[in-house]
Design a protein around this motif. Structure first.
Motif, PDB file in Angstrom:
ATOM      1  N   ARG A  43       0.816  -1.220   0.000  1.00 10.20           N
ATOM      2  CA  ARG A  43       0.000   0.000   0.000  1.00 10.20           C
ATOM      3  C   ARG A  43       0.849   1.269   0.000  1.00 10.20           C
ATOM      4  O   ARG A  43       0.328   2.354  -0.133  1.00 10.20           O
ATOM      5  CB  ARG A  43      -0.914   0.029   1.207  1.00 10.20           C
ATOM      6  CG  ARG A  43      -2.126  -0.896   1.229  1.00 10.20           C
ATOM      7  CD  ARG A  43      -2.199  -1.994   0.220  1.00 10.20           C
ATOM      8  NE  ARG A  43      -3.361  -2.827   0.443  1.00 10.20           N
ATOM      9  CZ  ARG A  43      -3.315  -4.116   0.759  1.00 10.20           C
ATOM     10  NH1 ARG A  43      -2.157  -4.745   0.879  1.00 10.20           N
ATOM     11  NH2 ARG A  43      -4.425  -4.793   0.937  1.00 10.20           N
ATOM     12  N   HIS A  62      -7.809   2.727   7.843  1.00 11.93           N
ATOM     13  CA  HIS A  62      -7.767   3.475   6.591  1.00 11.93           C
ATOM     14  C   HIS A  62      -8.917   4.463   6.432  1.00 11.93           C
ATOM     15  O   HIS A  62      -8.891   5.292   5.532  1.00 11.93           O
ATOM     16  CB  HIS A  62      -7.738   2.519   5.383  1.00 11.93           C
ATOM     17  CG  HIS A  62      -8.929   1.623   5.310  1.00 11.93           C
ATOM     18  ND1 HIS A  62      -8.935   0.388   5.895  1.00 11.93           N
ATOM     19  CD2 HIS A  62     -10.130   1.785   4.729  1.00 11.93           C
ATOM     20  CE1 HIS A  62     -10.100  -0.189   5.674  1.00 11.93           C
ATOM     21  NE2 HIS A  62     -10.846   0.650   4.981  1.00 11.93           N
ATOM     22  N   HIS A 139     -12.320   5.480  -1.934  1.00 12.09           N
ATOM     23  CA  HIS A 139     -11.367   4.462  -1.516  1.00 12.09           C
ATOM     24  C   HIS A 139     -11.479   3.333  -2.513  1.00 12.09           C
ATOM     25  O   HIS A 139     -12.588   2.970  -2.928  1.00 12.09           O
ATOM     26  CB  HIS A 139     -11.683   3.922  -0.125  1.00 12.09           C
ATOM     27  CG  HIS A 139     -11.212   4.810   0.978  1.00 12.09           C
ATOM     28  ND1 HIS A 139     -11.317   4.458   2.295  1.00 12.09           N
ATOM     29  CD2 HIS A 139     -10.617   6.025   0.970  1.00 12.09           C
ATOM     30  CE1 HIS A 139     -10.813   5.411   3.052  1.00 12.09           C
ATOM     31  NE2 HIS A 139     -10.389   6.384   2.266  1.00 12.09           N
ATOM     32  N   HIS A 141     -10.638  -0.668  -2.977  1.00 13.93           N
ATOM     33  CA  HIS A 141     -10.336  -1.899  -2.250  1.00 13.93           C
ATOM     34  C   HIS A 141     -10.145  -3.017  -3.268  1.00 13.93           C
ATOM     35  O   HIS A 141     -10.698  -2.961  -4.375  1.00 13.93           O
ATOM     36  CB  HIS A 141     -11.488  -2.279  -1.313  1.00 13.93           C
ATOM     37  CG  HIS A 141     -11.638  -1.359  -0.153  1.00 13.93           C
ATOM     38  ND1 HIS A 141     -11.443  -1.773   1.142  1.00 13.93           N
ATOM     39  CD2 HIS A 141     -11.970  -0.044  -0.076  1.00 13.93           C
ATOM     40  CE1 HIS A 141     -11.641  -0.753   1.963  1.00 13.93           C
ATOM     41  NE2 HIS A 141     -11.972   0.303   1.246  1.00 13.93           N
ATOM     42  N   TYR A 142      -9.390  -4.030  -2.886  1.00 12.21           N
ATOM     43  CA  TYR A 142      -9.292  -5.240  -3.704  1.00 12.21           C
ATOM     44  C   TYR A 142     -10.563  -6.030  -3.433  1.00 12.21           C
ATOM     45  O   TYR A 142     -10.833  -6.417  -2.297  1.00 12.21           O
ATOM     46  CB  TYR A 142      -8.030  -6.033  -3.354  1.00 12.21           C
ATOM     47  CG  TYR A 142      -6.783  -5.203  -3.579  1.00 12.21           C
ATOM     48  CD1 TYR A 142      -6.458  -4.768  -4.859  1.00 12.21           C
ATOM     49  CD2 TYR A 142      -5.962  -4.827  -2.528  1.00 12.21           C
ATOM     50  CE1 TYR A 142      -5.329  -3.985  -5.075  1.00 12.21           C
ATOM     51  CE2 TYR A 142      -4.839  -4.047  -2.740  1.00 12.21           C
ATOM     52  CZ  TYR A 142      -4.535  -3.626  -4.014  1.00 12.21           C
ATOM     53  OH  TYR A 142      -3.431  -2.845  -4.222  1.00 12.21           O
ATOM     54  N   GLY A 146     -11.306  -7.821  -0.097  1.00  8.93           N
ATOM     55  CA  GLY A 146     -11.956  -6.676   0.515  1.00  8.93           C
ATOM     56  C   GLY A 146     -11.017  -5.680   1.163  1.00  8.93           C
ATOM     57  O   GLY A 146     -11.454  -4.746   1.816  1.00  8.93           O
ATOM     58  N   CYS A 147      -9.720  -5.851   0.999  1.00  8.64           N
ATOM     59  CA  CYS A 147      -8.726  -5.010   1.668  1.00  8.64           C
ATOM     60  C   CYS A 147      -8.550  -3.658   0.977  1.00  8.64           C
ATOM     61  O   CYS A 147      -8.583  -3.548  -0.243  1.00  8.64           O
ATOM     62  CB  CYS A 147      -7.375  -5.715   1.690  1.00  8.64           C
ATOM     63  SG  CYS A 147      -7.418  -7.315   2.464  1.00  8.64           S
ATOM     64  N   TYR A 148      -8.291  -2.647   1.785  1.00 10.96           N
ATOM     65  CA  TYR A 148      -8.018  -1.291   1.303  1.00 10.96           C
ATOM     66  C   TYR A 148      -6.778  -1.279   0.402  1.00 10.96           C
ATOM     67  O   TYR A 148      -5.781  -1.927   0.702  1.00 10.96           O
ATOM     68  CB  TYR A 148      -7.788  -0.375   2.509  1.00 10.96           C
ATOM     69  CG  TYR A 148      -7.331   1.015   2.147  1.00 10.96           C
ATOM     70  CD1 TYR A 148      -8.245   1.989   1.771  1.00 10.96           C
ATOM     71  CD2 TYR A 148      -5.982   1.348   2.184  1.00 10.96           C
ATOM     72  CE1 TYR A 148      -7.821   3.269   1.449  1.00 10.96           C
ATOM     73  CE2 TYR A 148      -5.559   2.626   1.857  1.00 10.96           C
ATOM     74  CZ  TYR A 148      -6.477   3.583   1.488  1.00 10.96           C
ATOM     75  OH  TYR A 148      -6.059   4.844   1.156  1.00 10.96           O
TER      76      TYR A 148
END
Length: 155
Positions: A43, A62, A139, A141-142, A146-148
C-alpha cells in the motif's frame, strides 16, 4: 474529470520493521516473505512484492471517521518500499490486474455510492463516482479479499 491516487506514506511504517517477531505479534502484526504469487500488494509502493521479498502484514485504520463507515483492515507493506507518487490520472499496474471495489464517501465520511469492476475499467468507475456531487473522495479496495488499496481525490 482529473483525479489523484494516493499511496500510504512509508514513514508511518518504517519503525515497525525493526521490531522483533514477538513485538510485532503483540501488535497483531506479522513479518511475511512473498512467495512469488501476486498476493502481496504493497500500500506504500502500490506494487506487488517480488518472490523472497520481506513485508509486514498489519492492521491499518484506513477510514478514520466518526460514522458507521469507520474502518480498518489488513494491509501489506514491503520493507524496501518507496512511496508511490502517481501522476494525476495515472493508474498503478497492480490495480489493473485485480477486481476492484470503489467506494465513494462524502465530506463527513458517509458512503455515497459504490461499484465493483475489473481493474481494466477503473477510470470509468472513478469518473462516475467522482461525478456524483456529494462525493468528496474515493477508496479503492481489492474486491476479492476486501482489503483497502488506496485513496482517490479530485485533482
Amino acid at each position: 474529470m482529473n483525479f489523484q491516487i494516493s499511496a500510504l506514506p512509508m514513514a508511518s511504517f518504517q519503525p515497525l520493521f525493526s521490531l522483533s517477531d514477538a513485538e510485532l505479534s503483540a501488535r497483531n502484526m506479522r513479518r511475511v516473505i512473498a512467495d512469488g504469487r501476486p498476493a502481496y500488494p504493497c500500500r506504500v509502493s502500490l506494487q506487488d512484492a517480488s518472490e523472497g521479498e520481506r513485508l509486514l502484514l498489519l492492521p491499518h485504520a484506513h477510514h478514520v471517521v466518526d460514522t458507521p463507515y469507520r474502518a480498518y483492515g489488513p494491509i501489506y507493506v514491503r520493507e524496501a518500499a518507496q512511496q508511490a507518487l502517481p501522476a494525476p490520472n495515472q493508474i498503478p499496474d497492480l490495480l489493473r490486474a485485480r477486481a476492484l471495489s470503489l467506494r465513494a464517501y462524502d465530506a463527513d465520511g458517509m458512503m455515497v455510492s459504490a461499484d465493483v469492476l475489473p481493474g481494466t475499467e477503473v477510470e470509468r468507475g472513478i469518473e462516475q463516482l467522482l461525478a456524483i456531487p456529494r462525493t468528496a473522495y474515493l477508496h479503492i479496495h481489492y474486491a476479492k479479499p476486501g482489503c483497502y488499496a488506496c485513496r482517490v481525490d479530485r485533482a
